[in-house]
Design an enzyme around this catalytic site. Structure first.
Site, PDB file in Angstrom:
ATOM      1  N   THR A   1      -8.206  -1.438   1.544  1.00 29.02           N
ATOM      2  CA  THR A   1      -7.666  -2.409   0.582  1.00 29.02           C
ATOM      3  C   THR A   1      -8.311  -3.789   0.750  1.00 29.02           C
ATOM      4  O   THR A   1      -8.898  -4.307  -0.200  1.00 29.02           O
ATOM      5  CB  THR A   1      -6.130  -2.471   0.667  1.00 29.02           C
ATOM      6  OG1 THR A   1      -5.617  -1.150   0.494  1.00 29.02           O
ATOM      7  CG2 THR A   1      -5.549  -3.392  -0.389  1.00 29.02           C
TER       8      THR A   1
ATOM      9  N   HIS B   1      -1.029  11.098  -0.725  1.00 34.45           N
ATOM     10  CA  HIS B   1      -0.621  10.143  -1.752  1.00 34.45           C
ATOM     11  C   HIS B   1       0.025  10.877  -2.921  1.00 34.45           C
ATOM     12  O   HIS B   1      -0.057  12.102  -3.014  1.00 34.45           O
ATOM     13  CB  HIS B   1      -1.847   9.374  -2.265  1.00 34.45           C
ATOM     14  CG  HIS B   1      -2.484   8.510  -1.214  1.00 34.45           C
ATOM     15  ND1 HIS B   1      -3.695   7.881  -1.401  1.00 34.45           N
ATOM     16  CD2 HIS B   1      -2.054   8.169   0.030  1.00 34.45           C
ATOM     17  CE1 HIS B   1      -3.988   7.187  -0.318  1.00 34.45           C
ATOM     18  NE2 HIS B   1      -3.029   7.347   0.565  1.00 34.45           N
TER      19      HIS B   1
ATOM     20  N   SER C   1      -6.971   4.636  -1.534  1.00 36.83           N
ATOM     21  CA  SER C   1      -6.861   3.175  -1.573  1.00 36.83           C
ATOM     22  C   SER C   1      -8.186   2.471  -1.861  1.00 36.83           C
ATOM     23  O   SER C   1      -8.176   1.344  -2.346  1.00 36.83           O
ATOM     24  CB  SER C   1      -6.319   2.643  -0.245  1.00 36.83           C
ATOM     25  OG  SER C   1      -5.013   3.077  -0.055  1.00 36.83           O
TER      26      SER C   1
ATOM     27  N   ASP D   1       0.847  -1.195   0.000  1.00 38.81           N
ATOM     28  CA  ASP D   1       0.000   0.000   0.000  1.00 38.81           C
ATOM     29  C   ASP D   1       0.881   1.243   0.000  1.00 38.81           C
ATOM     30  O   ASP D   1       1.730   1.408   0.882  1.00 38.81           O
ATOM     31  CB  ASP D   1      -0.936  -0.015   1.209  1.00 38.81           C
ATOM     32  CG  ASP D   1      -2.123   0.914   1.017  1.00 38.81           C
ATOM     33  OD1 ASP D   1      -1.906   2.091   0.648  1.00 38.81           O
ATOM     34  OD2 ASP D   1      -3.268   0.469   1.210  1.00 38.81           O
TER      35      ASP D   1
ATOM     36  N   ASP E   1       2.116   2.580   3.580  1.00 38.66           N
ATOM     37  CA  ASP E   1       1.282   3.761   3.383  1.00 38.66           C
ATOM     38  C   ASP E   1       1.141   4.566   4.670  1.00 38.66           C
ATOM     39  O   ASP E   1       1.296   5.791   4.677  1.00 38.66           O
ATOM     40  CB  ASP E   1      -0.093   3.292   2.908  1.00 38.66           C
ATOM     41  CG  ASP E   1      -1.110   4.410   2.826  1.00 38.66           C
ATOM     42  OD1 ASP E   1      -0.996   5.226   1.894  1.00 38.66           O
ATOM     43  OD2 ASP E   1      -2.005   4.471   3.684  1.00 38.66           O
TER      44      ASP E   1
ATOM     45  N   HIS F   1       2.319   8.404   5.514  1.00 44.06           N
ATOM     46  CA  HIS F   1       1.399   9.481   5.924  1.00 44.06           C
ATOM     47  C   HIS F   1       1.971  10.282   7.099  1.00 44.06           C
ATOM     48  O   HIS F   1       1.687  11.458   7.256  1.00 44.06           O
ATOM     49  CB  HIS F   1       0.030   8.914   6.296  1.00 44.06           C
ATOM     50  CG  HIS F   1      -0.845   8.624   5.110  1.00 44.06           C
ATOM     51  ND1 HIS F   1      -1.196   9.602   4.190  1.00 44.06           N
ATOM     52  CD2 HIS F   1      -1.463   7.486   4.703  1.00 44.06           C
ATOM     53  CE1 HIS F   1      -1.982   9.061   3.268  1.00 44.06           C
ATOM     54  NE2 HIS F   1      -2.159   7.782   3.545  1.00 44.06           N
TER      55      HIS F   1
ATOM     56  N   HIS G   1     -10.211  -2.385   6.575  1.00 46.85           N
ATOM     57  CA  HIS G   1      -9.653  -1.181   5.946  1.00 46.85           C
ATOM     58  C   HIS G   1      -9.875  -1.227   4.431  1.00 46.85           C
ATOM     59  O   HIS G   1     -10.292  -2.246   3.890  1.00 46.85           O
ATOM     60  CB  HIS G   1      -8.147  -1.101   6.281  1.00 46.85           C
ATOM     61  CG  HIS G   1      -7.601   0.280   6.241  1.00 46.85           C
ATOM     62  ND1 HIS G   1      -6.501   0.617   5.488  1.00 46.85           N
ATOM     63  CD2 HIS G   1      -8.001   1.410   6.856  1.00 46.85           C
ATOM     64  CE1 HIS G   1      -6.244   1.917   5.651  1.00 46.85           C
ATOM     65  NE2 HIS G   1      -7.138   2.413   6.467  1.00 46.85           N
TER      66      HIS G   1
END
Ligand SMILES: *[C@@H]1O[C@H](CO)[C@@H](O)[C@H](O)[C@H]1NC(C)=O
Ligand SMILES: *[C@@H]1O[C@H](CO)[C@@H](O)[C@H](O)[C@H]1NC(C)=O
Ligand SMILES: *[C@@H]1O[C@H](CO)[C@@H](O)[C@H](O)[C@H]1NC(C)=O
Ligand SMILES: *[C@@H]1O[C@H](CO)[C@@H](O)[C@H](O)[C@H]1NC(C)=O
Length: 551
Positions: A185, A471, A120, A70, A344, A348, A183
């Protein structure tokens, strides 16, 4: 010129004869003294020979494993490989992650139907359903609007996924993630929702309570989630597990008092619910039909700071191993999604070091998969859903610590700066010099930041303040090996990935190499020839007319 070519040929042939094609060890060494003309000649020839020897694998993909890093954009892959190589004591740049050795790769365009830079939910829906959708929407096509539940529109927009198709094809299915099992994904494998954050009942607005079902309940109550053989990750709080009812503000707390793991267990008496490494790794797989592993109240911890004791949390590789051992019991094969979800999350926060460690753990999981399956019958895909605003920059010397910094020798007045920086994020204030008596020194001197090496939560520099780094919108890579992996080439839309999986594995009612009569299922496909012929004729007529006029 002819003579030059001839001499080169002789040199090359001599090199090949003398050295054979066992150059790989040499390539690992990465010393600038050693990397002279003959080294690079050998290196280029070795790769050429490798590519020339490739043959398309046109077996049916009995099994499919798709790994999703991710947020693992290309800069993250490059930095991740250097990080891993340096951890192994080399300069790093020449290292190849296991999936970088795969024979096929291509570039995936990640935008959502309504966003240049995606999230995502939309990207996972594209990869798993074969249809792009809107930002933050899961399992519903572009007609469904973010955060607005409309039962009629949702019914028409509802998508099926590679999990539905694999189950229809009598394969076993499962997923493993380091995020919450609800989540975005993993959710895109089984859920349908106008808002990816509707993970538990309390996160759904009152007005949509009768329209939307929370993602955790969809996982346990509805197909295809309730038919998954392997479900592993975090998210105990969303699932209502009593042991995880610590009130973590980052995730919602159920108000309906339902323990979804218990309901799952009642529905699956042969299934096992496990919550730590020991229970997972000591499972009697031969005597287990389903696994629900829930290892944290919210996301699982970063690998670098996890509890490594048997009561602690498993690694991505541990989960992947047990998932494959269980799923491969099905003689019809399986489909498994493995998400390294915290690359990911680290990005962040601008935690570059933690992000690279998660890439390294993704590689470990890929290595486990490579040991557990046969590549003549298993398609393995490694990709990312989207990138991050993460860049590898400056002119650091070869072998410079990838987490380090460098000075630009051409610009003496510029202080040292980090190789890995972010365009935005919370790293901005972390690096801002708040010393008002010296307003010209905008940034804290990088060498003087304490605990730069020791602190796992060190934040890399960010140029624009954001609480949450964003992102990135550039393409991500897809690496593939196994049956029909050669279909990943060139640049394509992200939703293409699901179409390749269905084709390679001959999933039921899908166009595939096992079923030539696929036109009956889908839209009239426009062949490239049909499209170009009329325009060619028009151009020809035009040119002819021009010729006539000029005369
Ligand atoms: C969890 O914490 C939030 C904020 O502190 C609070 O509003 C909420 O009522 C708490 N929920 C439970 C179930 O304790
Ligand atoms: C399988 O597990 C159950 C308990 O979950 C146990 O009662 C049974 O004896 C086990 N069977 C074998 C063959 O180990
Ligand atoms: C879990 O995986 C790690 C590597 O990721 C490995 O070192 C460890 O031995 C595994 N644990 C068990 C119990 O298999
Ligand atoms: C500068 O101020 C910000 C905001 O108050 C703070 O978060 C940051 O840690 C401070 N930086 C330093 C170097 O003290």
């Amino acid at each position: 010129m002819a003579a030059g070519t001839w001499i080169l040929d002789v040199i090359m042939m001599a090199l090949c004869v003398v050295t054979g094609i066992h150059f790989s060890d040499a390539l690992q060494r990465g010393s600038t003294d050693y990397e002279d003309m003959s080294f690079w000649m050998k290196s280029g020839q070795e790769h050429l020979q490798r590519v020339l020897s490739l043959r398309n694998n046109e077996n049916q993909a009995k099994n499919v494993i798709i790994f999703v890093g991710d947020g693992m954009g290309l800069s993250t892959v490059t930095a991740g490989r250097i990080f891993k190589g340096q951890a192994k004591g080399t300069t790093g740049e020449e290292y190849k992650l296991a999936f970088e050795k795969f024979p096929s790769s291509g570039l995936s365009k990640t935008y959502n139907v309504d966003k240049q830079v995606p999230d995502s939910a939309g990207t996972a829906t594209a990869m798993f359903s074969g249809v792009k959708c809107r930002y933050k929407v899961i399992g519903l096509d572009g007609h469904a609007v973010y955060n607005e539940c409309d039962a009629k529109i949702n019914e028409k927009s509802k998508l099926t996924t590679i999990v539905d198709w694999a189950q229809e094809s009598e394969k076993d299915t499962g997923f493993v993630t380091t995020t919450r099992i609800t989540h975005a994904t993993p959710g895109a494998l089984y859920a349908h929702t106008n808002n990816r954050d509707w993970e538990c009942d309390t996160s759904i607005p009152e007005k949509y309570k009768n329209c939307a079902k929370d993602i955790a309940r969809q996982l346990v109550e509805d197909a295809p989630g309730n038919n998954l053989k392997v479900i592993m990750g975090g998210g105990g709080q969303n699932m209502g597990l009593p042991i995880y009812q610590r009130n973590q503000s980052e995730t919602c707390v159920r108000s309906d008092g339902v323990n979804l793991a218990e309901i799952w267990k009642n529905n699956n008496p042969d299934g096992k619910v496990v919550t730590n490494t020991r229970d997972l790794m000591t499972l009697d797989i031969a005597n287990t039909s389903k696994i629900m592993g829930i290892f944290a109240p919210s996301h699982m911890p970063f690998h670098a700071v996890r509890d490594t004791s048997p009561e602690g949390t498993p690694t991505l590789a541990n989960m992947t191993l047990q998932a494959i051992r269980l799923l491969r019991k099905n003689k019809n094969g399986f489909l498994l999604m493995v998400e390294s979800g915290k690359i990911d999350i680290a990005h962040h926060y601008n935690y570059a070091k933690l992000a690279l460690r998660e890439v390294s753990e993704l590689e470990e999981a890929v290595l486990v998969a490579l040991q557990q399956v046969r590549l003549d019958e298993t398609l393995i895909i490694v990709t990312a859903d989207h990138s991050h605003s993460f860049t590898m920059n400056g002119y650091p010397a070869r072998g410079n610590d990838i987490l380090g910094y460098t000075t630009n020798l051409n610009e003496k007045n510029v202080p040292p700066y980090e190789t890995l920086t972010y365009a935005n994020g919370p790293g901005f204030f972390y690096h801002l010099n708040n010393d008002s008596s010296n307003v010209n020194d905008i940034w804290r001197p990088i060498e003087k930041i304490p605990n730069r090496d020791e602190d796992p939560y060190y934040r890399n520099f960010a140029g624009f303040y954001m609480k949450d780094e964003t992102h990135g919108g550039e393409d991500v890579a897809v690496y593939a090996i196994g049956p029909y992996s050669h279909l990943f080439r060139g640049t394509f839309e992200q939703n293409y990935i699901a179409h390749v999986i269905a084709y390679a594995a001959c999933l039921k009612n899908w166009p595939s190499h096992c079923d030539k009569a696929y036109h009956r299922y889908f839209y009239e496909l426009s062949s490239p020839a049909a499209m170009t012929t009329p325009s060619c004729i028009i151009v020809l007529v035009f040119i002819t007319l021009l010729g006539l006029t000029n005369r």
